[in-house]
Design an enzyme around this catalytic site. Structure first.
Site, short mmCIF file in Angstrom:
data_model
loop_
_atom_site.label_atom_id
_atom_site.label_comp_id
_atom_site.label_asym_id
_atom_site.label_seq_id
_atom_site.Cartn_x
_atom_site.Cartn_y
_atom_site.Cartn_z
N ASP A 240 0.84 -1.19 0.00
CA ASP A 240 0.00 0.00 0.00
C ASP A 240 0.88 1.24 0.00
OD1 ASP A 240 -0.24 1.08 3.22
OD2 ASP A 240 0.32 -1.01 2.95
N SER A 241 0.52 2.20 -0.86
CA SER A 241 1.22 3.48 -0.95
C SER A 241 2.71 3.26 -1.28
CB SER A 241 1.04 4.26 0.35
OG SER A 241 1.49 5.59 0.22
N ALA A 242 3.62 3.67 -0.41
CA ALA A 242 5.03 3.43 -0.67
C ALA A 242 5.32 1.93 -0.74
CB ALA A 242 5.88 4.07 0.42
#
Length: 406
Positions: A240-242
């Site tokens: 998720d995300s980074a």
């Protein structure tokens, strides 16, 4: 070690903390009252809970970004007990007849004077997987091998951890969707391993700049495949995300180096696909007033995560042009199926959609799933922001995609 600012040292840290506390005591009660009227919420479609939770989360992220508050990482089990494990890096195998190459090659090659593979931690959900677990045995139609999700947490490479406090909701999403409605299969439908890859900030003097996190991702993937005997086809890269950025870097690495077999799929939640977007452009986007991620967090992350140069010729400002860092710059030529979730109001939505087009041009089998009106990173923030049902439906869609039941 990254340069610090006035607010990361005392007495600046204390002063800004007091300022933020006063600001919260004044602002949050007013917003709680104001948001009882739908027309005053940032988005009319949000509930009162969603509007207020977004404001609170944004305030917390803004504070963390200014004082550069990054969590300490340790290898103590803590309340996770036997679900927390330590994972050692791999060294080349040597004997009289043969010397196998290192699994850390190319852009992830160790630098004796800078970034090199290190021991990391990791948390298992719902329980530790061992060589005797079902995933390491021959499967039958009645009891197939479970999937093993290798999930990399988000946090812009400077925040959060692999522990229950940050990962339990997302892990439940994956485990619940994988088990489906079959109670007999639920107990062994899936495992999730969330590695504690190195973060990049002044709080981590050992160094977490690129490619530290990629080296740790390689270590954790090799741990599954080489040490635990998990069939690579049963592994799903997740992030998720980074963490989505990191999952894509690992997939690119596996495709380009061929040092390890390919996984069975990739599941990405709001992946960070372009680290080169200027701060001014982020602030000008309409989604900035709706999302939980302040552009200041992106600025801090890029400053401490991006290296000054890379070994493949990218230097200075061009570092963020490297596809290992900004996957939007070049698609990954792969047959591994990729599922990606985006939020309707997240600030990097357009960057993710640009990456989707680049990846489609590379010939990937890819599915995009949008949660309407959702801010960034529902995998981690969905429960607190009131999107539990929508997140569950997204996870179920991901499993159907991986199963070929589109």
């Amino acid at each position: 070690m990254a340069d610090t600012t006035l607010w990361t040292r005392q007495p600046g840290f204390f002063l800004y903390t007091v300022y933020t506390a006063i600001k919260a005591l004044v602002k949050l009660p007013l917003l709680m009252l104001l948001y009882t009227i739908p027309r005053f919420r940032p988005l009319r479609e949000w509930t009162h809970q969603q509007a207020f939770a977004r404001a609170l989360t944004r305030l917390i992220f803004e504070y963390a970004s200014v004082v550069e508050f990054s969590p300490a990482q340790c290898h103590e089990p803590g309340k996770e007990k036997d679900r927390f494990v330590t994972i050692e890096p791999f060294a080349p195998s040597q004997n009289d007849q043969e010397q196998k190459p290192s699994i850390y090659a190319g852009i992830a090659k160790p630098d004796p004077d800078a970034v090199k593979p290190a021991t990391i931690g990791g948390t298992w959900f719902p329980s530790p997987l061992s060589p005797d677990s079902p995933s390491s045995r021959a499967h039958t139609p009645r009891r197939p091998r479970p999937r093993v999700f290798l999930h990399f947490h988000g946090g812009a490479y400077v925040l959060f951890d692999c522990r229950d406090r940050d990962m339990s909701f997302g892990a439940r999403l994956l485990l619940g969707a994988a088990s489906g409605s079959d109670p007999e299969a639920a107990a062994a439908a899936a495992y999730v391993l969330c590695p504690q890859y190195r973060l990049a900030s002044h709080a981590h003097p050992s160094g977490g700049r690129f490619p530290a996190a990629l080296q740790d991702a390689i270590t954790s993937y090799a741990h599954l495949v080489l040490r635990l005997g998990v069939d690579a086809r049963d592994v799903v890269l997740s992030g998720d995300s980074a963490g989505g950025n990191l999952a894509l870097a690992l997939l690119r690495y596996l495709e380009e180096t061929k040092v390890l077999p390919l996984p069975g799929g990739a599941v990405l939640w709001s992946p960070w696909t372009d680290l080169g977007v200027p701060l001014a452009e982020l602030r000008a986007r309409r989604e900035d007033r709706l999302d939980i991620v302040p552009p200041l967090l992106v600025e801090w992350a890029c400053r401490v995560f991006l290296p000054e140069k890379l070994g493949d010729g990218y230097e200075g400002a061009k570092v963020c042009e490297n596809p290992y860092i900004s996957p939007v710059k070049r698609g990954i030529e792969t047959e591994v199926p990729i599922w990606v979730q985006i939020g309707g109001t997240e600030i990097i939505k357009e960057d993710i959609l640009r990456w989707v087009e680049v990846q489609k041009q590379a010939g990937a089998r890819l599915r995009v799933y949008e949660i309407p009106n959702a801010p960034h990173d529902m995998f981690m923030a969905g429960e607190g922001l009131g999107f539990v049902k929508e997140c569950g439906q997204a996870a179920e869609d991901a499993i159907r995609f991986l199963d070929g039941r589109e």
